[in-house]
Design an enzyme around this catalytic site. Structure first.
Site, short mmCIF file in Angstrom:
data_model
loop_
_atom_site.label_atom_id
_atom_site.label_comp_id
_atom_site.label_asym_id
_atom_site.label_seq_id
_atom_site.Cartn_x
_atom_site.Cartn_y
_atom_site.Cartn_z
N ASP A 430 0.86 -1.18 0.00
CA ASP A 430 0.00 0.00 0.00
C ASP A 430 0.90 1.24 0.00
OD1 ASP A 430 -1.71 2.10 0.56
OD2 ASP A 430 -2.86 1.01 2.08
N HIS A 431 0.88 1.97 -1.11
CA HIS A 431 1.82 3.10 -1.25
C HIS A 431 1.40 4.31 -0.42
CE1 HIS A 431 5.25 5.00 -2.76
NE2 HIS A 431 5.16 4.72 -4.05
N ARG A 432 0.24 4.28 0.20
CA ARG A 432 -0.14 5.39 1.07
C ARG A 432 0.67 5.40 2.36
NH1 ARG A 432 -6.42 4.12 1.60
NH2 ARG A 432 -5.46 2.09 2.01
#
Length: 458
Positions: A430-432
């Protein structure tokens, strides 16, 4: 038992209370008549997981008229991940079954009636009859569609008869079905032109294959490929509805599309891990447990890779390292969870893993045994897959796809060429909340643990 205790608590609220919580309209008068006046209780379809919206009745373990004590199992329900026994929370008699085995019902809806005394059974059964008649007429469009979908698919058309030709007379150019008798030039020509000499009939002395025979075979029309028989267990041409588990997997996969992900790959040498596995395999240690243990040890040093974001505004550092490992089972996929994998020794972890796999294949996992993962492993190495990407499960921060360990030609530090066993791992995150540098550092740590695995057995 924790799942069952929670499950029993879902039987306590009345139907009206459940409807008030959901904001549903007040029940009809016929439904109020079914709703018990005094000592007849409804048994509701429980929520066996946070994602479950309906359940399928696998079987009733009690028959109508049976006396039940508090805590007795009454029905087996198929959720989106497992089959679970549902216990009654009250003493009484199973008066009427509203949803028979094989049918489904929404979570919170009545599936049976429980009478407190034997004398009240006829009253409950009359209420059940009025309830079923009022709920079945007129059938809403959704139910009609569901009934149509449940009809068995039409039988597949019979395959057209295939003509079977008599076996061809063996070519005299083959001796005992083994060596082919052909001239050196014919062999070279066949190799260049891609002609199978076993299919060529020789015209030379003693049936020897010569160049003109190869050229004639090349010019001859190709024979039709043999017809492969269709699998009898696959209803070709029909539309098959999702099972409960397949529906849950589909829902999760669609939800995962809302998460911005990225992928990082890494090559890890496994010679030392392979040697360790051979040494301790006889003690019940599995490769899945070794990979889970190594991953958990690496996550201890990189807690952000073990975190999750659920609301898009914040993220949570997980207090435990629970490694979920994907397992293919009949009709779907499930991820049994090795809880606190960093704290268990490899032998206890392997025993736990075997127990979880057995329960998963028997569809007997409790909810906390498959929905509490904080990091997921998916391993296709045993099928010879060298690399692949995995889809991030909703509610987690990362998943690692593990490929096969294969002999690979590598350059050594002293400038020589050698062969080492190496595997490819690809992490989807998850790049967040997780960035490229985070995954790179995590994979470096994981590689050090696997390439020098002495700490895995402590």
């Amino acid at each position: 038992m924790a799942g069952l205790l929670n499950l029993q608590s879902t039987l306590l609220p009345s139907a009206s209370a459940l409807r008030r919580r959901a904001g549903a309209p007040a029940p009809s008068s016929s439904r109020r008549r079914c709703r018990v006046e005094a000592k007849i209780r409804e048994i509701f379809m429980p929520a066996l997981s946070s994602t479950m919206t309906e359940g399928k009745i696998v079987s009733w373990t009690a028959a109508e008229g049976d006396r039940l004590a508090k805590g007795d199992p009454v029905v087996v329900v198929e959720s989106d991940k497992a089959d679970m026994d549902v216990e009654t929370f009250h003493d009484g008699f199973l008066a009427a079954v509203l949803v028979p085995a094989g049918e489904s019902a929404p979570v919170g809806s009545a599936i049976a009636l429980l009478a407190e005394s034997e004398e009240e059974i006829p009253v409950a059964q009359s209420q059940a009859a009025s309830f079923s008649s009022s709920s079945s007429s007129p059938p809403p469009p959704q139910e009609t569609a569901a009934e149509e979908a449940s009809l068995p698919p039409p039988p597949p058309p019979s395959p057209a008869p295939v003509a079977v030709s008599a076996p061809a007379r063996p070519s005299p150019a083959t001796q005992g079905g083994g060596r082919v008798v052909a001239s050196p030039y014919a062999k070279k020509l066949a190799k260049d032109l891609g002609v199978d000499l076993f299919s060529v009939t020789g015209s030379g002395p003693g049936g020897r294959i010569v160049a003109k025979d190869v050229e004639a075979a090349l010019a001859a029309p190709k024979k039709a490929a043999p017809v492969t028989a269709a699998r009898s267990d696959v209803p070709l041409g029909s539309t098959v509805p999702f099972t409960t588990m397949q529906g849950a997997v589909s829902k999760n996969m669609v939800e995962s599309l809302a998460v911005p992900t990225f992928r990082v790959g890494y090559t890890i040498t496994t010679d030392a891990l392979d040697q360790l596995y051979k040494k301790i395999k006889s003690k019940g240690v599995t490769m899945s447990a070794l990979l889970a243990k190594a991953t958990a040890m690496a996550l201890v040093q990189h807690p952000v890779v073990n975190s999750s974001c659920r609301d898009g505004k914040s993220f949570t550092y997980s207090s435990s390292i629970n490694i979920a490992v994907a397992v293919a089972i009949d009709g779907g996929l499930i991820t049994p969870v090795l809880q606190d994998a960093d704290k268990l020794d490899i032998y206890s972890l392997s025993r736990k893993w075997k127990e979880l796999v057995d329960k998963a294949r028997a569809k007997q996992l409790q909810p906390h045994e498959y929905n509490s993962g904080t990091f997921t492993l998916s391993n296709l190495g045993m099928f010879g897959v060298d690399r692949f990407d995995a889809i991030l499960p909703p509610g987690t921060g990362a998943i690692m796809a593990v490929g096969a360990s294969e002999p690979t030609v590598v350059g050594t530090k002293d400038g020589r060429i050698g062969i080492k066993n190496q595997m490819q791992v690809n992490v989807t995150a998850d790049h967040r909340i997780i960035y490229g540098a985070d995954l790179a550092a995590f994979l470096q740590t994981l590689a050090k643990i696997i390439e020098d695995p002495k700490d895995l057995t402590f």
